[in-house]
Design a protein around this motif. Structure first.
Motif, PDB file in Angstrom:
ATOM      1  N   GLU A 167       0.996  -1.106   0.029  1.00 56.01           N
ATOM      2  CA  GLU A 167      -0.159  -0.125   0.119  1.00 56.01           C
ATOM      3  C   GLU A 167       0.759   1.283  -0.106  1.00 56.01           C
ATOM      4  OE1 GLU A 167      -4.112  -1.157   2.031  1.00 56.01           O
ATOM      5  OE2 GLU A 167      -2.551  -1.634   3.184  1.00 56.01           O
ATOM      6  N   LEU A 168       2.192   1.172   0.072  1.00 56.17           N
ATOM      7  CA  LEU A 168       3.021   2.217  -0.138  1.00 56.17           C
ATOM      8  C   LEU A 168       2.845   2.939  -1.358  1.00 56.17           C
ATOM      9  CD1 LEU A 168       6.363   1.023   1.582  1.00 56.17           C
ATOM     10  CD2 LEU A 168       5.076   2.986   2.361  1.00 56.17           C
ATOM     11  N   ASN A 169       2.284   2.220  -2.285  1.00 55.68           N
ATOM     12  CA  ASN A 169       2.238   2.876  -3.925  1.00 55.68           C
ATOM     13  C   ASN A 169       0.962   3.161  -3.944  1.00 55.68           C
ATOM     14  OD1 ASN A 169       4.888   2.195  -4.462  1.00 55.68           O
ATOM     15  ND2 ASN A 169       4.298   0.130  -4.737  1.00 55.68           N
ATOM     16  N   ARG A 170      -0.082   3.135  -3.067  1.00 51.38           N
ATOM     17  CA  ARG A 170      -1.379   3.797  -3.185  1.00 51.38           C
ATOM     18  C   ARG A 170      -1.618   5.039  -3.062  1.00 51.38           C
ATOM     19  NH1 ARG A 170      -6.008   0.397   0.127  1.00 51.38           N
ATOM     20  NH2 ARG A 170      -7.059   2.183  -0.370  1.00 51.38           N
ATOM     21  N   LYS A 171      -2.416   5.655  -3.623  1.00 48.07           N
ATOM     22  CA  LYS A 171      -2.532   7.346  -3.569  1.00 48.07           C
ATOM     23  C   LYS A 171      -3.529   7.412  -2.098  1.00 48.07           C
ATOM     24  CE  LYS A 171      -2.247   8.819  -8.332  1.00 48.07           C
ATOM     25  NZ  LYS A 171      -2.927   9.388  -9.400  1.00 48.07           N
ATOM     26  N   ILE A 172      -3.014   8.605  -1.710  1.00 48.29           N
ATOM     27  CA  ILE A 172      -3.879   8.700  -0.344  1.00 48.29           C
ATOM     28  C   ILE A 172      -5.429   8.786  -0.656  1.00 48.29           C
ATOM     29  CG2 ILE A 172      -4.042  10.597   1.456  1.00 48.29           C
ATOM     30  CD1 ILE A 172      -1.397   9.050   1.816  1.00 48.29           C
ATOM     31  N   ALA A 173      -5.559   9.427  -1.565  1.00 52.63           N
ATOM     32  CA  ALA A 173      -7.009   9.729  -1.951  1.00 52.63           C
ATOM     33  C   ALA A 173      -7.932   8.458  -1.848  1.00 52.63           C
ATOM     34  CB  ALA A 173      -7.229  10.512  -3.444  1.00 52.63           C
ATOM     35  N   THR A 174      -7.219   7.247  -2.081  1.00 58.43           N
ATOM     36  CA  THR A 174      -8.230   5.863  -2.122  1.00 58.43           C
ATOM     37  C   THR A 174      -8.139   5.554  -0.959  1.00 58.43           C
ATOM     38  OG1 THR A 174      -6.020   4.523  -2.293  1.00 58.43           O
ATOM     39  CG2 THR A 174      -6.889   5.354  -4.417  1.00 58.43           C
ATOM     40  N   PHE A 175      -7.806   6.024   0.324  1.00 54.18           N
ATOM     41  CA  PHE A 175      -8.189   5.358   1.493  1.00 54.18           C
ATOM     42  C   PHE A 175      -9.224   6.177   2.137  1.00 54.18           C
ATOM     43  CE2 PHE A 175      -3.544   4.606   0.819  1.00 54.18           C
ATOM     44  CZ  PHE A 175      -3.433   3.209   1.326  1.00 54.18           C
ATOM     45  N   SER A 176     -10.120   5.332   3.150  1.00 51.20           N
ATOM     46  CA  SER A 176     -11.023   5.782   3.987  1.00 51.20           C
ATOM     47  C   SER A 176     -10.629   6.968   4.778  1.00 51.20           C
ATOM     48  CB  SER A 176     -11.858   4.682   4.623  1.00 51.20           C
ATOM     49  OG  SER A 176     -11.029   4.418   5.500  1.00 51.20           O
ATOM     50  N   GLY A 177     -11.516   7.507   5.281  1.00 52.25           N
ATOM     51  CA  GLY A 177     -11.366   8.819   6.371  1.00 52.25           C
ATOM     52  C   GLY A 177     -10.438   8.280   7.678  1.00 52.25           C
ATOM     53  N   GLY A 178     -10.720   7.002   8.275  1.00 55.48           N
ATOM     54  CA  GLY A 178     -10.401   6.519   9.418  1.00 55.48           C
ATOM     55  C   GLY A 178      -8.801   6.026   8.907  1.00 55.48           C
ATOM     56  N   GLN A 179      -8.645   5.365   7.828  1.00 51.64           N
ATOM     57  CA  GLN A 179      -7.334   4.691   7.391  1.00 51.64           C
ATOM     58  C   GLN A 179      -6.450   6.273   7.149  1.00 51.64           C
ATOM     59  OE1 GLN A 179      -8.776   2.864   4.011  1.00 51.64           O
ATOM     60  NE2 GLN A 179      -7.850   0.848   4.768  1.00 51.64           N
ATOM     61  N   LYS A 180      -6.812   7.349   6.463  1.00 52.16           N
ATOM     62  CA  LYS A 180      -6.422   8.548   6.495  1.00 52.16           C
ATOM     63  C   LYS A 180      -5.927   9.088   7.932  1.00 52.16           C
ATOM     64  CE  LYS A 180      -8.450   9.985   2.111  1.00 52.16           C
ATOM     65  NZ  LYS A 180      -9.577  11.049   1.727  1.00 52.16           N
ATOM     66  N   THR A 181      -6.575   8.932   8.841  1.00 52.49           N
ATOM     67  CA  THR A 181      -6.006   9.391  10.122  1.00 52.49           C
ATOM     68  C   THR A 181      -5.008   8.524  10.762  1.00 52.49           C
ATOM     69  OG1 THR A 181      -8.261   9.995  10.679  1.00 52.49           O
ATOM     70  CG2 THR A 181      -7.076   9.726  12.551  1.00 52.49           C
ATOM     71  N   ARG A 182      -5.086   7.140  10.504  1.00 53.98           N
ATOM     72  CA  ARG A 182      -4.286   6.335  10.787  1.00 53.98           C
ATOM     73  C   ARG A 182      -2.510   6.547  10.208  1.00 53.98           C
ATOM     74  NH1 ARG A 182      -5.161   0.722  10.006  1.00 53.98           N
ATOM     75  NH2 ARG A 182      -7.037   0.898   9.045  1.00 53.98           N
ATOM     76  N   LEU A 183      -2.967   6.964   8.722  1.00 49.24           N
ATOM     77  CA  LEU A 183      -1.657   7.290   8.039  1.00 49.24           C
ATOM     78  C   LEU A 183      -1.096   8.631   8.539  1.00 49.24           C
ATOM     79  CD1 LEU A 183      -2.773   6.357   4.485  1.00 49.24           C
ATOM     80  CD2 LEU A 183      -1.085   5.205   5.813  1.00 49.24           C
ATOM     81  N   ALA A 184      -2.057   9.679   9.003  1.00 48.22           N
ATOM     82  CA  ALA A 184      -1.526  10.661   9.372  1.00 48.22           C
ATOM     83  C   ALA A 184      -0.792  10.568  10.808  1.00 48.22           C
ATOM     84  CB  ALA A 184      -2.791  11.733   9.839  1.00 48.22           C
ATOM     85  N   PHE A 185      -0.974   9.544  11.552  1.00 47.15           N
ATOM     86  CA  PHE A 185      -0.349   9.185  12.784  1.00 47.15           C
ATOM     87  C   PHE A 185       1.010   8.662  12.444  1.00 47.15           C
ATOM     88  CE2 PHE A 185      -1.430   7.135  17.283  1.00 47.15           C
ATOM     89  CZ  PHE A 185      -0.528   7.758  17.664  1.00 47.15           C
ATOM     90  N   VAL A 186       1.028   7.613  11.655  1.00 51.92           N
ATOM     91  CA  VAL A 186       2.219   7.122  11.154  1.00 51.92           C
ATOM     92  C   VAL A 186       3.295   8.327  10.849  1.00 51.92           C
ATOM     93  CG1 VAL A 186       3.260   5.704   9.437  1.00 51.92           C
ATOM     94  CG2 VAL A 186       1.164   4.881  10.419  1.00 51.92           C
ATOM     95  N   LYS A 187       2.726   9.044   9.897  1.00 52.74           N
ATOM     96  CA  LYS A 187       3.577  10.262   9.405  1.00 52.74           C
ATOM     97  C   LYS A 187       4.178  11.143  10.550  1.00 52.74           C
ATOM     98  CE  LYS A 187       3.955  13.954   6.276  1.00 52.74           C
ATOM     99  NZ  LYS A 187       3.163  14.706   5.150  1.00 52.74           N
TER     100      LYS A 187
END
Length: 619
Positions: free
Chosen positions: A151-171
């Motif tokens: 999923e490193l190669n997936r665009k941010i736009a393709t994730f759900s709202g909850g997944q984007k929050t988790r990705l923001a936490f990772v960053k």
């Protein structure tokens, strides 16, 4: 000193959130801010992050100090891939990497000592800052939050709202700010991820300030507790358990001092009244009046211990066999898990497992909200179920609090309804609040009111502690510990699980495994299984390789030196027990005892090897 607030005050309109606070962040401190819901914890985080301002007071911080806060972490360009976004956290390392490549190219022609030294210094700095491991770290943190490397190669736009929050936490975690601010970081994480995050925060090389209601997380991670209570802030060194003990001791001491002073004031006022009008005693009386005027009055100490009071009492006892589940396959479009389980009266079963594996799906299936894929389940004779759904508990209604309860239980009098609402902290005009306007915690308490009135003998609870503050969780634990019915509950709160559960159901990898154990017993068993697996893995890896010939004489000599060194270390640790630094500090003494135990175990392990090698040498 990384950051300091001096005599800070915050208000919203006429309401004072806190007044005259002193707050400091030093070096690599791991700090928790605790207090009741609405006391200003999140407001303080936003002030530190620069999203809110103080009405009065001063803030001191180095201009170079970088502060990271999850609410600040947004994705400016959602067309970026996950890799592109996360790699931004390592921009400085990538710049250094590029400079090293350029220098390497230049060194093909330039052999000067100046360039070689510059390259060596930069290479050392690059390595010390994790230049050779940052991509591995990126993948580790990403996968710990239940994403896949692909999923490193997936665009941010393709994730759900909850997944984007988790990705923001990772960053945010990867960016390693000088001060890391975390607001309820364990919310919606499964137990494995919480335990991993706990270790990550403990090892974090800079300062962390967090707000959390997870008591086990606070105990394991934090070394300083700041409490906000009645608008006043106090600092307590140590973890959460130590804070509780010190606060209780301080309250008792202040209460005693207040009572003594009140008795002293009463005695002096009696003397003054007795002698003030007598000529030969008037001067004495006046001196006592002045003494009272100069006296620094001790305020009556008070702690905000208000919490709800609940008693879950089953209407009827019900049958001994509460629920039978046979070959029950659960899921939505595809099967998540198969469950076989028999629940007997009095069981209090915690459902554990990674997110997305079927915990909530199981309880929703049992409650008829999700259709089973196959198999069956059957509730026992006279079993009455009370269900708490973390989503349905966030009630939406234009009714008042009083109407919401009274309409459902119309056989009760208004006084009876108001009394039970009062037990759940809905006092006076609170009962006339519109349900839609309640906070998350208030909605949970309102749902619990209905659950108490239903009087079930089987409680099925899905994340019931979400939105409750620590005192609310403790009140619920007390109520459920006194409950004589049966329970099946999903929770990520390890402290809550350890207080309530007498059995564990683990859902993972398509299977449901039942353990008639407490949480502590289950964790000990799980640790043993992990060690056995690791041992088996090591043994498997060693198979197929040529056996290593052991020089037993040489190995015994090495072991004897190691044992001698460990015994010296053990004696040195034992001597520390007599140092004031340790025997005056129970926490340090506990840590010292643990170290002594560890060294004991190491010596026993080395001795066992020495005996084995000695026997082999004799043969």
């Amino acid at each position: 000193m990384r950051y300091q607030i001096n005599k800070g005050a915050k208000q919203y309109g006429a309401e004072t959130v806190f007044e005259d606070i002193q707050f400091e962040i030093r070096d690599k401190e791991k700090i928790a801010i605790v207090g009741r819901n609405g006391c200003g914890k999140t407001t303080l985080l936003k002030i530190i992050a620069g999203e809110e301002h103080l009405e009065r007071g001063t803030i001191h911080k180095d201009a170079k100090t970088v502060i990271g806060y999850l609410a600040q972490t947004t994705f400016a360009n959602e067309e970026h891939t996950v890799y592109e976004e996360l790699a931004e956290a390592f921009d400085n390392l990538r710049t250094m990497q590029q400079q090293l490549h350029e220098m390497e190219a230049a060194m093909a022609f330039d052999h000067s000592e100046k360039l070689l030294n510059k390259y060596a210094n930069l290479a050392q700095e690059f390595e010390e800052n994790g230049g050779y491991t940052y991509e591995a770290e990126m993948k580790t943190v990403l996968t710990k939050f239940h994403f896949h490397e692909e999923e490193l190669n997936r665009k941010i736009a393709t994730f759900s709202g909850g997944q984007k929050t988790r990705l923001a936490f990772v960053k945010l975690l990867l960016s390693k700010p000088d001060i890391l601010l975390l607001d309820e970081p364990t919310n919606h994480l499964d137990l494995d991820t919480i335990e991993w995050l706990e270790g990550y925060v403990k090892r974090y090389p800079k300062a962390v300030v967090l707000v959390s209601h997870d008591r086990m997380f606070l105990d394991d991670v934090c070394e300083v507790i700041y409490e906000i209570e009645y608008g006043v802030m106090r600092r307590y060194p140590g973890n959460y358990t130590n804070y509780q003990k010190v606060k209780e001791s301080d309250m008792e001491r202040m209460k005693s001092a207040y009572i003594r002073q009140q008795k002293d004031i009463e005695r002096l006022e009696t003397l003054i009244e007795k002698f003030r009008y007598k000529k030969n005693k008037a001067a004495f009386a006046q001196s006592k009046i002045k003494y009272l005027e100069r006296m620094e009055r001790i305020e009556d100490p008070k702690a905000d211990t208000s919490s709800f009071h609940a008693r879950f009492i089953p209407r009827i006892k019900g049958g001994k066999r509460v629920l039978e589940i046979e070959k029950l396959k659960i899921g939505y479009d595809s099967e998540l898990c198969e469950v076989n389980l028999e629940i007997m009266q009095g069981a209090k079963i915690a459902v554990l497992g990674p997110n997305g594996k079927g915990k909530s799906t199981l309880v929703k299936t049992l409650m008829g909200q999700v259709k089973p894929l196959s198999g069956s389940f059957l509730f026992g004779h006279q079993i009455e179920v009370g269900y708490f759904d973390q989503e349905l508990a966030q009630l939406h209604s234009h009714k008042t609090v009083l109407e919401e309860v009274w309409d459902q239980y119309d056989s009760l009098t208004r006084t009876q309804v108001q009394t039970i609402l009062g037990n759940f902290l809905f006092h006076g005009e609170d009962v006339l609040k519109q349900v839609d306007c309640l906070s998350g915690g208030e909605k949970v308490r309102l749902s619990l009111v209905k659950l108490v009135l239903a009087q079930p003998n089987f409680l099925i609870l899905d994340e019931v502690t979400n939105h409750l503050d620590i005192l609310g969780k403790e009140a619920l634990e007390n109520a459920l510990n006194g409950y004589e019915g049966t329970m099946l509950f999903v929770s990520h709160d390890r402290y809550f699980i350890s207080k309530i559960a007498n059995a564990i159901l683990v859902i993972d990898e398509g299977k449901a495994a039942y353990y008639p154990l407490t949480y502590q017993e289950y964790m000990e068993k799980d640790q043993t299984k992990t060690e056995v697996k690791q041992s088996a893995k090591t043994e498997k890896q060693s198979k197929g390789k040529a056996p290593r010939l052991i020089n037993y004489g040489k190995e015994i000599s090495k072991l004897e030196k190691q044992i001698e060194a460990k015994e010296e270390e053990l004696e040195a640790l034992r001597e520390l027990r007599f140092e004031p630094e340790y025997y005056h500090d129970y926490q340090k003494m506990n840590e010292l005892d643990e170290k002594i135990d560890d060294v004991h175990n190491e010596i026993e392990h080395l001795m066992a090897l020495w005996e084995e090698y000695s026997e082999q040498l004799e043969h």
